[in-house]
Design an enzyme around this catalytic site. Structure first.
Site, PDB file in Angstrom:
ATOM      1  N   GLU A  32       0.791  -1.223   0.000  1.00 39.46           N
ATOM      2  CA  GLU A  32       0.000   0.000   0.000  1.00 39.46           C
ATOM      3  C   GLU A  32       0.828   1.280   0.000  1.00 39.46           C
ATOM      4  OE1 GLU A  32       0.342  -2.306   2.386  1.00 39.46           O
ATOM      5  OE2 GLU A  32       0.207  -1.475   4.409  1.00 39.46           O
ATOM      6  N   HIS A  60      -8.037  -4.163  -1.406  1.00 41.87           N
ATOM      7  CA  HIS A  60      -7.319  -4.242  -0.131  1.00 41.87           C
ATOM      8  C   HIS A  60      -6.313  -3.088   0.000  1.00 41.87           C
ATOM      9  CE1 HIS A  60      -5.416  -6.472   3.269  1.00 41.87           C
ATOM     10  NE2 HIS A  60      -4.313  -5.876   2.815  1.00 41.87           N
ATOM     11  N   GLU A  61      -5.487  -2.911  -1.026  1.00 45.91           N
ATOM     12  CA  GLU A  61      -4.452  -1.854  -0.936  1.00 45.91           C
ATOM     13  C   GLU A  61      -5.098  -0.470  -0.910  1.00 45.91           C
ATOM     14  OE1 GLU A  61      -1.924  -3.192   0.023  1.00 45.91           O
ATOM     15  OE2 GLU A  61      -2.163  -5.204  -0.827  1.00 45.91           O
ATOM     16  N   HIS A 100      -6.118   0.347   2.583  1.00 50.05           N
ATOM     17  CA  HIS A 100      -5.020   0.785   3.453  1.00 50.05           C
ATOM     18  C   HIS A 100      -4.839   2.308   3.432  1.00 50.05           C
ATOM     19  CE1 HIS A 100      -3.141  -2.691   5.249  1.00 50.05           C
ATOM     20  NE2 HIS A 100      -2.932  -3.313   4.092  1.00 50.05           N
ATOM     21  N   GLU A 159      -4.068  -4.660   9.299  1.00 54.09           N
ATOM     22  CA  GLU A 159      -4.530  -5.671   8.335  1.00 54.09           C
ATOM     23  C   GLU A 159      -5.953  -6.151   8.597  1.00 54.09           C
ATOM     24  OE1 GLU A 159      -3.107  -5.978   5.617  1.00 54.09           O
ATOM     25  OE2 GLU A 159      -1.100  -5.198   6.046  1.00 54.09           O
ATOM     26  N   ASP A 208       9.193 -10.223   9.968  1.00 52.38           N
ATOM     27  CA  ASP A 208       9.097 -11.041   8.753  1.00 52.38           C
ATOM     28  C   ASP A 208       8.879 -12.519   9.093  1.00 52.38           C
ATOM     29  OD1 ASP A 208       9.350  -8.922   6.996  1.00 52.38           O
ATOM     30  OD2 ASP A 208      11.508  -9.170   6.716  1.00 52.38           O
ATOM     31  N   TYR A 258      -4.568 -10.873   9.742  1.00 51.64           N
ATOM     32  CA  TYR A 258      -5.586 -10.574   8.729  1.00 51.64           C
ATOM     33  C   TYR A 258      -6.913 -11.216   9.097  1.00 51.64           C
ATOM     34  CZ  TYR A 258      -1.706  -9.273   5.563  1.00 51.64           C
ATOM     35  OH  TYR A 258      -0.617  -8.679   5.003  1.00 51.64           O
TER      36      TYR A 258
HETATM   37  N1  BES Z   1       0.973  -4.459   3.700  1.00 57.76           N
HETATM   38  C1  BES Z   1       0.723  -5.750   3.185  1.00 57.76           C
HETATM   39  C2  BES Z   1       1.965  -6.438   2.694  1.00 57.76           C
HETATM   40  C3  BES Z   1       3.044  -6.583   3.754  1.00 57.76           C
HETATM   41  C4  BES Z   1       2.734  -6.918   5.059  1.00 57.76           C
HETATM   42  C5  BES Z   1       4.354  -6.413   3.401  1.00 57.76           C
HETATM   43  C6  BES Z   1       3.752  -7.038   6.008  1.00 57.76           C
HETATM   44  C7  BES Z   1       5.364  -6.544   4.337  1.00 57.76           C
HETATM   45  C8  BES Z   1       5.062  -6.856   5.646  1.00 57.76           C
HETATM   46  C9  BES Z   1      -0.311  -5.706   2.041  1.00 57.76           C
HETATM   47  O1  BES Z   1      -1.309  -4.773   2.227  1.00 57.76           O
HETATM   48  C10 BES Z   1      -1.012  -7.032   2.002  1.00 57.76           C
HETATM   49  O2  BES Z   1      -1.609  -7.378   2.990  1.00 57.76           O
HETATM   50  N2  BES Z   1      -0.968  -7.726   0.882  1.00 57.76           N
HETATM   51  C11 BES Z   1      -1.675  -8.971   0.698  1.00 57.76           C
HETATM   52  C12 BES Z   1      -2.991  -8.701   0.010  1.00 57.76           C
HETATM   53  C13 BES Z   1      -4.121  -9.600   0.394  1.00 57.76           C
HETATM   54  C14 BES Z   1      -4.360  -9.734   1.874  1.00 57.76           C
HETATM   55  C15 BES Z   1      -5.402  -9.167  -0.293  1.00 57.76           C
HETATM   56  C16 BES Z   1      -0.766  -9.868  -0.143  1.00 57.76           C
HETATM   57  O3  BES Z   1       0.396  -9.481  -0.368  1.00 57.76           O
HETATM   58  O4  BES Z   1      -1.153 -10.947  -0.530  1.00 57.76           O
HETATM   59 ZN    ZN Z   2      -2.649  -5.352   3.813  1.00 64.40          ZN
END
Ligand code: BES
Ligand code: ZN
Length: 617
Positions: free
Chosen positions: A271, A295-296, A299, A318, A375, A383
């Site tokens: 996002e 989703h993004e 955010h 999330e 990580d 989520y």
């Molecule tokens: N912000 C996250 C991605 C992220 C989280 C990167 C933690 C690094 C550390 C992003 O918004 C996300 O949740 N992406 C998901 C989308 C899905 C839940 C619809 C993905 O990457 O799959």
């Molecule tokens: Zn997210």
């Protein structure tokens, strides 16, 4: 020592706060280095202030000044994932309320964990190199010395010098370009981000990029090979933005662009303000994976406007974002569609709890992250346990309209700030002051600070899931003699969303016999599906049922793209197929150098490669 208020940062956040950051980058594709200078405008919060600590990671620092005067600096010991604290001593004392401009001159390391440097061969066009960043959660410090904590918000301005055949974009509003006065083979791109935001949202991409308009405030960016496909796939963007504004309030970031990255981008979407980053695995050809964009977009309110104070409160980002994403689905599609997606989410939660183990404290909604790399802690738990809690509250408190009004009010209340779970809960109790008895019946400790599945399972509407369940059950119950009864016509009534759900259900079953999976290929021909979510689940199913000939396809998908949601389980599954354990390791080692640094590190841990060789501190 980590900061008292943020276990993932060394920086002094109680003494001073960054208000603005002025970045100058010179992108060196030969050495894989950003030659950099950053000026941080810092507000002092205490009297007799004369020193501060910033987060850094693998930076080569050559000079520090404070208000233009040379300042003493020293690097502390290196921590495995938190990096190295940079202690700066000012040549003067300041008092509460004063500001100081601290300027740091430095180079990033070729191994900077926020950056992936791609060779021309790793791009679609094959002619030019490419650079992209991914700062969330703790990686910004490897490209900017800063207070790398989501509790700190600041604006930024940036000037980026790149070879003139390339284009730079950042998570900010584009502010024009000029020839580089130092080198006529280069151009300087300028950016401004006037909305205060946390450091993890700083983002940069440099490559042979093109763009196309897809809405009044939106363009898609990518290498030219993907621009048209991306413009088609994400054509619903403006409708989603308007829907989100109706639900959550005005969009404050001006532009909303989408950048489609090369296949090694480790996430589905990120996002970054003004410029969502997206994996090319969303290009399904039928817009069926556009929920990631919803989703993004969401955010922009939950995450970027209202931000988790530390990564322990990541579920606030999330969980609320999934809730909003599904609300957008409800408005654009139907309530039944939202319920269907919620059923899928509960299954993802179940899988994450199984993978971590039901007693693992990382499956708490609010985990303790002292000495834990965010990580490593990442999973569907924040989520989907977060979504399940919000949906449970929605049901208890009066339904979607009533609860969405709370979420909107929460956003207004905490916009431009960072919040803890405690603050969220206090606001919930204040907002629903007439329903406190209902709220007091919720088992908060079980929801938030207990591992495993939630204490309550919502009953979702199964209208859309029923067809998936019944086809799955037909396969589960089929004896070998029944296999002739299946045909391609079985799938006629299923949308691609339902196909994904059907395969997820099969994956949750104990074991599907190999004969059945082979018959499934004969009648459904899943090998030829390009939809990444379908292909991924299909290959996992084949590996789980021990279909040897499909293993190369699973490893191919694991390496052709690098989205961790796909790559990690595929490697893990093949690694768990005894006979192919060494093959999984061999393929990983062969690709490792070309992989994203974070993905490579996590897959190495998953496959138990280089244990005993991990240097911490
Ligand atoms: N912000 C996250 C991605 C992220 C989280 C990167 C933690 C690094 C550390 C992003 O918004 C996300 O949740 N992406 C998901 C989308 C899905 C839940 C619809 C993905 O990457 O799959
Ligand atoms: Zn997210």
């Amino acid at each position: 020592m980590a900061s008292a208020s943020d276990p993932c940062s060394f920086s002094s956040i109680s003494k001073c706060l960054t208000k603005h950051l002025n970045l100058t980058y010179n992108v060196d594709f030969e050495r894989h280095v950003l030659k950099s200078k950053v000026a941080l405008t810092i507000e002092v919060l205490e009297d007799h202030f004369s020193s501060l600590t910033l987060d850094t990671k693998d930076l080569k620092i050559t000079k520090v000044t404070a208000n233009g005067q040379a300042a003493k600096f020293a690097l502390g010991p290196k921590h495995s994932y938190m990096g190295t604290p940079l202690e700066i001593t000012l040549p003067f004392d300041l008092s509460r309320g004063q500001h100081v401009i601290v300027e740091v001159t430095y180079d990033t390391a070729p191994t900077a964990s926020a950056l992936q440097w791609l060779t021309p061969e790793q791009t679609a066009g094959k002619k030019h190199p490419y650079l992209f960043s991914q700062c969330q959660a703790n990686h910004c410090r490897s490209m900017v010395p800063c207070q790398d904590s989501p509790s700190v918000k600041h604006t930024y301005y940036a000037q980026v010098s790149v070879p003139k055949e390339l284009v730079a974009v950042m998570s900010a509003v584009r502010d024009g370009q000029v020839p580089d006065p130092q080198d006529n083979s280069r151009v300087i791109y300028r950016f401004r981000q006037p909305v205060p935001m946390p450091s993890y949202l700083i983002a940069i991409v440099v490559g042979a990029l093109e763009s196309r308009e897809i809405g009044p405030r939106s363009r898609v960016w990518s290498e030219k090979e993907f621009v048209d496909q991306a413009a088609f796939e994400f054509s619903e963007t403006e409708t989603m933005l308007k829907t989100a504004e109706d639900l959550a309030g005005p969009y404050v970031w001006g532009h909303y662009d989408i950048l489609v990255l090369p296949p090694s981008f480790p996430y589905g979407g990120m996002e970054n303000p003004c410029l969502t980053f997206a994996t090319p695995t969303l290009l399904a050809g039928d817009r069926s994976l556009s929920n990631v964009i919803a989703h993004e977009i969401s955010h922009s309110w939950t995450g970027n406007l209202v931000t988790n104070k530390t990564w322990e409160h990541f579920w606030l980002n999330e969980g609320h974002t999934v809730y909003l994403e599904r609300m957008i689905g409800r408005c654009m599609e139907s309530e039944q569609f939202r319920q269907f997606k919620a059923i899928g989410g509960w299954k993802d939660l179940q899988e994450a709890v199984n993978t971590f183990g039901a007693n693992n404290p990382l499956t708490n909604l609010v985990p303790d992250l002292k000495e834990v790399d965010p990580d490593d802690a990442f999973s569907s738990v924040p989520y989907e346990k977060g979504f399940a809690l919000l949906y449970h509250l929605e049901e208890l408190l009066g339904g979607p309209e009533v609860f969405m009004a709370f979420v909107k009010s929460y956003i207004q209340m905490f916009a431009y700030s960072s919040v803890t779970t405690e603050e969220w809960k206090n606001y919930l109790f204040t907002y629903f002051k007439d329903k406190v008895d209902i709220l007091n019946k919720v088992d908060w400790n079980a929801w938030m600070r207990t591992p495993g599945m939630p204490p309550f399972k919502p009953q979702y509407d199964t209208t859309m899931a029923d067809a998936c369940v019944s086809l799955c059950q037909r396969w589960v119950k089929a004896k070998e003699g029944d296999l002739a009864g299946f045909s391609g016509a079985d799938l006629k009534i299923l949308s691609s969303h339902q196909l994904i759900e059907f395969l997820s259900l099969l994956l949750q079953e104990e074991l599907i016999p190999l004969t059945h999976v082979k018959r499934m290929q004969e009648v459904y021909n899943f090998n030829t599906y390009n939809n990444s979510e379908i292909h991924f689940r299909w290959l996992r199913l084949c590996v789980k049922s021990r279909w040897e000939e499909q293993v190369p396809l699973a490893l191919k998908m694991a390496t052709d793209q690098g989205r961790m949601k796909f790559t990690r389980p595929l490697f893990r599954d093949v690694f768990g197929f005894g006979k192919f354990r060494d093959e999984a390791v061999r393929v990983f080692q062969a690709h490792r150098a070309a992989m994203h640094p974070v993905t490579a590190g996590l897959v190495a841990k998953d496959l138990k490669v280089d244990v005993g060789n991990i240097t911490s501190f």
